[in-house]
Design a protein around this motif. Sequence first.
Motif, PDB file in Angstrom:
ATOM      1  N   LYS A  23      68.646  85.984  -1.080  1.00 58.76           N
ATOM      2  CA  LYS A  23      68.237  85.304  -0.029  1.00 58.76           C
ATOM      3  C   LYS A  23      69.515  86.253   0.967  1.00 58.76           C
ATOM      4  N   VAL A  24      70.920  86.294   0.304  1.00 61.51           N
ATOM      5  CA  VAL A  24      71.446  87.019   1.472  1.00 61.51           C
ATOM      6  C   VAL A  24      70.928  88.187   2.047  1.00 61.51           C
ATOM      7  N   ASP A  25      70.271  89.372   1.075  1.00 61.18           N
ATOM      8  CA  ASP A  25      69.494  90.576   1.496  1.00 61.18           C
ATOM      9  C   ASP A  25      68.739  90.344   2.232  1.00 61.18           C
ATOM     10  N   GLU A  26      68.374  89.439   2.006  1.00 67.13           N
ATOM     11  CA  GLU A  26      67.002  89.052   3.032  1.00 67.13           C
ATOM     12  C   GLU A  26      67.348  88.486   5.004  1.00 67.13           C
ATOM     13  N   LEU A  27      68.533  88.160   4.660  1.00 66.22           N
ATOM     14  CA  LEU A  27      69.291  87.518   6.133  1.00 66.22           C
ATOM     15  C   LEU A  27      69.743  88.925   6.590  1.00 66.22           C
ATOM     16  N   PRO A  40      77.537  83.434   5.288  1.00 65.46           N
ATOM     17  CA  PRO A  40      78.405  82.753   5.425  1.00 65.46           C
ATOM     18  C   PRO A  40      78.327  81.786   5.826  1.00 65.46           C
ATOM     19  N   PHE A  41      77.528  81.309   7.224  1.00 66.71           N
ATOM     20  CA  PHE A  41      77.962  80.107   7.713  1.00 66.71           C
ATOM     21  C   PHE A  41      76.326  79.406   7.731  1.00 66.71           C
ATOM     22  N   GLN A  42      75.029  80.231   7.101  1.00 61.94           N
ATOM     23  CA  GLN A  42      74.018  79.767   6.785  1.00 61.94           C
ATOM     24  C   GLN A  42      74.286  78.222   5.909  1.00 61.94           C
ATOM     25  N   TYR A  95      81.336  88.541   2.375  1.00 62.85           N
ATOM     26  CA  TYR A  95      82.099  87.315   1.812  1.00 62.85           C
ATOM     27  C   TYR A  95      83.469  87.994   1.819  1.00 62.85           C
ATOM     28  N   ARG A  96      83.866  89.044   1.761  1.00 66.40           N
ATOM     29  CA  ARG A  96      85.260  89.549   2.392  1.00 66.40           C
ATOM     30  C   ARG A  96      86.148  89.516   0.729  1.00 66.40           C
TER      31      ARG A  96
END
Length: 884
Positions: free
Chosen positions: A784-788, A798-800, A866-867
Amino acid sequence: MSRAPPIDRSLGAVHPCAEQENGEVSFSIRVAKGRGIFEKLGRLAKPRVLALTVKQSTKGEAAKAFLRVLKYSSGAVLEPAKLYKLKHLTKVEVISNDPSGCTFVLGFDNLRSQSVAPPQWTMRNIDDRNRLLFSILTMCKEILSYLPKVVGIDFVELALWAKENTVTLDNQSSTQDGQEKSVTTQTERKVTVTVENDLVSQAKEEEEDMEALLDTYVMGIGEADAFSERLKQELVALEAANVYQLLESEPLIEEVLQGLDAASATVDDMDEWLRIFNLKLRHMREDIASIESRNNGLEMQSVNNKGLVEELEKLLERLRIPQEFAASLNGGSFEESRMLKNVEACEWLTGAIRSLEVPNLDPCYVNMRAVREKRAELEKLKTTFVRRASEFLRNYFSSLVDFMISDKSYFSQRGQLKRPDHADLRYKCRTYARLLQHLKSLDKSCLGPLRKAYCHSLNLLLRREAREFANELRASTKAPKNPAVWLEGSNSGGQNGSNADTSTVSEAYSRMLTIFIPLLVDESSFFAHFMCFEVPALVPAGAPKAKSRSGGNDPDDDLNLMDPDGNDLKPDDTSAELGTLNDALQELLDGIQEDFYAVVDWAYKIDPLRCISMHGITERYLSGQKADAAGFVRRLLHDLESRISVQFSRFIDEACHQIERNERNVRQTGILAYIPRFAVLASRMEQYIQGQSRDLIDKAYTKLVSTMFTTLDKIAHSDPKTADIVLIENYAAFQNSLYDLANVVPTLAKFYHEASESYEQACTRHISSLIYLQFERLFQFSRKVDELTYTIAAEEIPFQLGLSKTDLRRVIKSSLSGIDKSIGAMYRRLQKTLTSDELFPSLWDKCKKEFLDKYESFVQMVTRIYRNEPIMSVADMKDALANF
């Protein structure tokens, strides 16, 4: 708005015809079918019904559009006549020869015969034509998403007609007893705007081209008069420039014309001088020719008188017939002791006849009465002698062969294989070889019946010898009674059948060829020379010459062709008699091939793989047959090679059917039985290769392995849960069993690499499914993160919703809190799915490597997005995997 005419009541039969084909009728109309040229010849057009139908797919596929042609049967009932797929429609052309514009042609790109003109369809009026064409174009656009090429009709006109017309249908509903209950008229549907735009767009393209042309002259589309005036001005300027150029070059033309006149006068003077010289030379030549003619005449007269005296003396000598030769030719015996005198008489007769012919006799003597009478007497002697000799030789051949057939000692018997021996037969026939050569020089037509008689007699002997030899050869050969079974039955049965020694089968076939192929070649060679065919010798280069029966060289006992003077003739390689010889050899040896076929079929029944060695043996013999006169022997070997190839192909087809039978047991797991058996089969086939049989084996490998892989895929995909496991184990077994053979056989090496690729693909799919099954939430979050990352900035992720740091910590906790248990569960699941323990270590190593790569990508994503979020390092994960 105009209303379309109602559809004929007879067209109601279109719907049942279409329903039989599982199609829904969208439009139907009556037309007339013709072919242009046939109508000019007086043939009438045939009534037909065109129906547009749509077939909806039940598997979620796109709908299919058809154009059905219906014809009227004898009972005026509509029945299907032709079916076209609209996806193949490429052109709609309105015929320009029809002034009414109601005739058109539909062009399809999948017609079988493009040379035959497609049928022409004629409508009743323009509205019916536009309605049908617009319905076809609309269906192509809506269902197939393309428009065919339209020729002979204006797009704008068709689009305007479509806007002004709608198609209406009258639907009738009847009660159960058949009476009409109500008639309701409804609008079928309005013309789609998309189709109108597509038609008009093509007309707009032509307007854009005209505007581009006008732009080069900086003019608009409405300035047609100015554009025409400018073109006229440019034309006038060009004409003026041409006239000026002609005026400039006039002095040069005058100078050239004066030079031509001077040259013409000089040529005329030279022509007059040449005529005078030619007349004087002609008179001189005539005087010289007259003098030479008178001198030659006197000299020729003296020479002719001397030659005439000599020729008359020779002619008187030619006209005498010796008494001893006349007695031999008219009634002499043909016994062996008298053959020398018969040959001498033939030589004299041949020489006497030729001496009275034009090449050897002056043409002025040909019509003398004494010469004509002597020639008639010699012809009578020749006819009598040829008739007597031909009758004797026919009877002699028949009696000689009948004597040999009646004696059983010449043939193979039970427990004793007898090699055919024709030395005595050839020795007796060779006695009359010189007689046949003289018969050919006397009357060539007499050899035809003699050759047929010899072929018929010897054919009986050869067929009897081959049949007895083949029968005894099969009876004396020890071979296993149970034929070998490959790729079928239990493992033990297949192995036992394949271990039986069947080498005696191919040895028997080789022995058959060893005995009879040289015999047939020798018989062909002997027949060619004995029967006086002018063809090259069949004796191989460097072979010793044949000796007489007594062991010495007999100069009078050879079969070489000779001229009347006794000199050997050298046959021409391009002899016209080669075709006749091959036909005679076909008659001489025809039928003997059946005994060879019987040996091949017998060997195939015992061990089909012996076809490989028999194929190589046949190729070896075939490569040694180069002589033209052995044509039948080469054809026999070619036929044997073809029959062996057909039998071997039959075995391969049966083996493929045995492999395909495994599809019925769709619940099979583990290594399929035919995988290891194929390795045994391939090893045995490689042992049998002889000569140039590699192509035959490679084709068999290709067909067998292709069938094996296809069947394996079908069995594997019958159960999606275990599909990859079945593929992994069987492809691994295929590679292990054929590793040694693949290193030496290129064809098997190709399939070895194909199996290796399929093995790797199946391993990758199975390992990925295990990893995602155990760590689904972890890698789903990463996906999901890669798609966004392709749509928003990394700082905003991180705010999604669902991708916050809290959600990340929750996913990490649920997936990695008990990492040892999760890895252990994945380890046990992989171990449980495999039936072969040998494959587990390598697969588990692949699984760990794949998991580490995916986890490393996940850690890099967390660090980048996310650091400073805490997460288990890649090194710690590697240590955790090392415990398993």
